[in-house]
Design an enzyme around this catalytic site. Sequence first.
Site, short mmCIF file in Angstrom:
data_model
loop_
_atom_site.label_atom_id
_atom_site.label_comp_id
_atom_site.label_asym_id
_atom_site.label_seq_id
_atom_site.Cartn_x
_atom_site.Cartn_y
_atom_site.Cartn_z
N GLU A 99 -27.03 -8.20 -62.94
CA GLU A 99 -26.66 -9.33 -62.07
C GLU A 99 -27.46 -9.25 -60.77
O GLU A 99 -27.28 -8.33 -59.98
CB GLU A 99 -25.17 -9.29 -61.75
CG GLU A 99 -24.74 -10.39 -60.78
CD GLU A 99 -23.33 -10.22 -60.23
OE1 GLU A 99 -23.04 -10.79 -59.15
OE2 GLU A 99 -22.52 -9.51 -60.85
N ARG A 119 -28.56 -13.31 -52.66
CA ARG A 119 -28.29 -13.00 -51.26
C ARG A 119 -29.56 -12.72 -50.47
O ARG A 119 -29.49 -12.44 -49.27
CB ARG A 119 -27.35 -11.79 -51.15
CG ARG A 119 -26.00 -11.97 -51.82
CD ARG A 119 -25.12 -10.76 -51.64
NE ARG A 119 -23.95 -10.78 -52.51
CZ ARG A 119 -23.06 -9.82 -52.58
NH1 ARG A 119 -23.21 -8.74 -51.82
NH2 ARG A 119 -22.02 -9.91 -53.39
N LYS A 173 -14.07 -12.85 -63.38
CA LYS A 173 -14.41 -11.75 -62.48
C LYS A 173 -13.24 -11.54 -61.51
O LYS A 173 -12.76 -12.49 -60.90
CB LYS A 173 -15.68 -12.10 -61.71
CG LYS A 173 -16.02 -11.19 -60.55
CD LYS A 173 -17.27 -11.71 -59.85
CE LYS A 173 -17.57 -10.96 -58.57
NZ LYS A 173 -18.82 -11.41 -57.94
#
Length: 213
Positions: free
Chosen positions: A47, A51, A134
């Site tokens: 993943e 950011r 999640k």
Amino acid sequence: MTPAEASAKSLEICRKAPVIPVLVIDDLAHARPLAEALVKGGLPVLEVTLRTPIALEAIREMAQVEGGIVGAGTLLTPADVKAAKEAGALFGVSPGATDILLDACEAADLPLLPGAATASEAMSLLERGYTVQKFFPAEANGGAKALKAIGAPIPQVTFCPTGGVSLKNAPDYLGLANTACVGGSWVAPKDMMIAGDWDGIVALAQEAAQLPR
């Protein structure tokens, strides 16, 4: 892609290994060797969080690594979904979930691991058809005890807890019936990436890949 189809694909991805590395990549030169090291160590699902300014380019690089299954994390908007899909992401991860984001992922045929922090959020996603979610932020939200408690009345949902998960507490989550895998950043320390210690990251990945579940 329907929510049921997305959840089936997400569960398949989550079952690949006990840990999904959550990656923050600041230097594009790190992308390919990092992916190669993690895949070699037994963690094929990666993943890449959106950011940093080079995150999408990193996804493009890492998507070319044989054996890797690269997704985009921190999806917040339809624009994020479109960009991630175009970069080659095979799945998406979000810290929470909104109808607009879910609509965008379904329209783009991008399997999404949507974030839930409470029983109500998990129920709302389940109502829409998302059975794989999640749990975030895991540790700040009460940790494995909280996730176990949520699982008692909502056993239909399987989770990937992320946020504060470490090698030390990962087994607490992986031992739960409603946990498919965990997400963690400890397998890709920034200092090791800067030093180019890819063998060290292979070793961390191997250790994580052997966690029982």
